[in-house]
Write a protein that holds these residues in place. Structure first.
Motif, PDB file in Angstrom:
ATOM      1  N   ILE A   1      93.003  63.407 -21.599  1.00 52.13           N
ATOM      2  CA  ILE A   1      92.767  64.646 -22.357  1.00 52.13           C
ATOM      3  C   ILE A   1      91.464  64.548 -23.140  1.00 52.13           C
ATOM      4  N   LYS A   2      91.242  63.414 -23.789  1.00 47.47           N
ATOM      5  CA  LYS A   2      90.020  63.238 -24.586  1.00 47.47           C
ATOM      6  C   LYS A   2      88.778  63.233 -23.698  1.00 47.47           C
ATOM      7  N   ALA A   3      88.882  62.633 -22.503  1.00 45.58           N
ATOM      8  CA  ALA A   3      87.741  62.602 -21.594  1.00 45.58           C
ATOM      9  C   ALA A   3      87.372  64.016 -21.149  1.00 45.58           C
ATOM     10  N   ALA A   4      88.390  64.807 -20.770  1.00 41.92           N
ATOM     11  CA  ALA A   4      88.135  66.184 -20.345  1.00 41.92           C
ATOM     12  C   ALA A   4      87.615  67.029 -21.496  1.00 41.92           C
ATOM     13  N   ARG A   5      88.198  66.844 -22.669  1.00 43.30           N
ATOM     14  CA  ARG A   5      87.763  67.616 -23.839  1.00 43.30           C
ATOM     15  C   ARG A   5      86.306  67.303 -24.180  1.00 43.30           C
ATOM     16  N   THR A   6      85.945  66.032 -24.094  1.00 45.69           N
ATOM     17  CA  THR A   6      84.574  65.628 -24.399  1.00 45.69           C
ATOM     18  C   THR A   6      83.584  66.287 -23.447  1.00 45.69           C
ATOM     19  N   LEU A   7      83.935  66.298 -22.149  1.00 44.86           N
ATOM     20  CA  LEU A   7      83.026  66.892 -21.162  1.00 44.86           C
ATOM     21  C   LEU A   7      82.949  68.406 -21.317  1.00 44.86           C
ATOM     22  N   VAL A   8      84.087  69.064 -21.455  1.00 46.76           N
ATOM     23  CA  VAL A   8      84.092  70.526 -21.549  1.00 46.76           C
ATOM     24  C   VAL A   8      83.392  70.989 -22.823  1.00 46.76           C
ATOM     25  N   ASP A   9      83.585  70.271 -23.923  1.00 48.75           N
ATOM     26  CA  ASP A   9      82.880  70.618 -25.156  1.00 48.75           C
ATOM     27  C   ASP A   9      81.371  70.597 -24.945  1.00 48.75           C
TER      28      ASP A   9
END
Length: 336
Positions: free
Chosen positions: A301-309
């Motif tokens: 979740i954190k990896a995806a959130r970091t990229l999408v942000d």
């Protein structure tokens, strides 16, 4: 099968301009309600769908993320992928997943293929072969093209990008200290992933815990992925007198329990065992395995959130960051 209808065909049948049809499909206030209704009715009749490539070219975004994993049979990576998909979907992104099966050549090929397909960014965990060879030009090319990358778990400091990791060194130190606190004096550190960066960090953490305690000794066994862990671990247990095993991966810990049973040792009375990754092997081994949980789903979740942000909030002078996911020691029946 009905042929896919285009925006141009809708406009021709309705005797309207392409621009008017496009705006009508978006319920634009410039267009009369009567025209909007006509356009939607015909679009529904033909089951019209916008051309994804055309939309992406216009917006310069595909809303698609490329995810490259070293393997998928591993419970940890499966849970990470679940977390990535959850977060990406909630943020309006789709994912395309490729599995390298620890191959450098496959990793290079998938990076090129996905980049050619115009994914907006990448979430990547390095293959074992890539880490051994330390060949990273395919990622450096992405960075030169300003393609955002988030690396997780297996990362490298030689590529400047966002990273999401667990503190493997600290986690291993905590696990080793737990063994020491429960009275273990002769500890074996066993791994089947010795070539990987995460295993090297875990070994460092275990050694640091040992250095702080003169009464505890340590022996090591590092197994390559081409070798049979069962036979090697069985022989290692025969050759060494130990009272604990710290498995730096789930396989090493599970096999250590099985081989200990085979040799007549009781767990944890004779040998305590701790492993990494709170997967199915840990939960269904006998006895149940004390393990370091890396909270894989949260990591994804954190990896995806970091990229999408980063994708949704473009900054010209963006500063890469490293986020650390805390681990937990889950105590079960394989230790006191």
């Amino acid at each position: 099968m009905r042929k896919k209808v285009t925006l141009k065909q809708l406009a021709r049948e309705l005797n309207l301009s392409i621009s008017t049809v496009s705006k009508s499909l978006k319920n634009d206030a410039e267009i009369s309600q009567k025209t909007i209704t006509r356009v939607h009715e015909l679009a529904d009749f033909y089951n019209y769908k916008p051309n994804a490539l055309a939309v992406s070219l216009k917006s310069n975004k595909t809303k698609t993320i490329g995810v490259i994993l070293p393997e998928i049979l591993n419970h940890f990576f499966a849970k990470v992928l679940y977390g990535i998909e959850q977060e990406a979907s909630e943020r309006g992104y789709k994912i395309v997943t490729c599995i390298t099966n620890e191959s450098y050549d496959k990793e290079v090929g998938y990076v090129e293929m996905l980049n050619y397909s115009s994914v907006d960014g990448f979430i990547i965990s390095l293959s074992q072969e890539t880490q051994i060879l330390n060949k990273l030009e395919h990622f450096k090319e992405l960075k030169r093209d300003n393609v955002p990358i988030v690396m997780f778990d297996r990362v490298t400091e030689d590529v400047e990008c966002d990273k999401v990791i667990v503190d493997d060194k600290k986690a291993s130190e905590t696990a080793m200290n737990y063994l020491i606190e429960t009275g273990c004096k002769k500890v074996a550190v066993i791994t089947t992933i010795g070539d990987l960066s995460v295993a090297k960090l875990r070994l460092e953490g275990a050694k640091e815990a040992i250095q702080a305690n003169d009464e505890v000794s340590l022996v090591e066994l590092s197994i390559k992925n081409t070798e049979s862990p069962e036979a090697l671990i069985e022989q290692f247990l025969k050759d060494n007198t130990i009272d604990a095993v710290l498995g730096l991966d789930e396989t090493a810990a599970a096999v250590s329990i099985n081989m200990s049973h085979k040799l007549g040792y009781k767990i944890p009375e004779d040998i305590s065992v701790i492993g990494f990754t709170d997967g199915l092997l840990a939960k269904y081994s006998y006895p149940k395995l004390t393990t370091v949980s890396q909270h894989a789903e949260d990591l994804g979740i954190k990896a995806a959130r970091t990229l999408v942000d980063q994708l949704d909030n473009y900054e010209e002078n963006y500063q890469n960051k490293t986020e650390i996911v805390k681990t937990s020691l889950i105590v079960r029946d394989s230790t006191y």
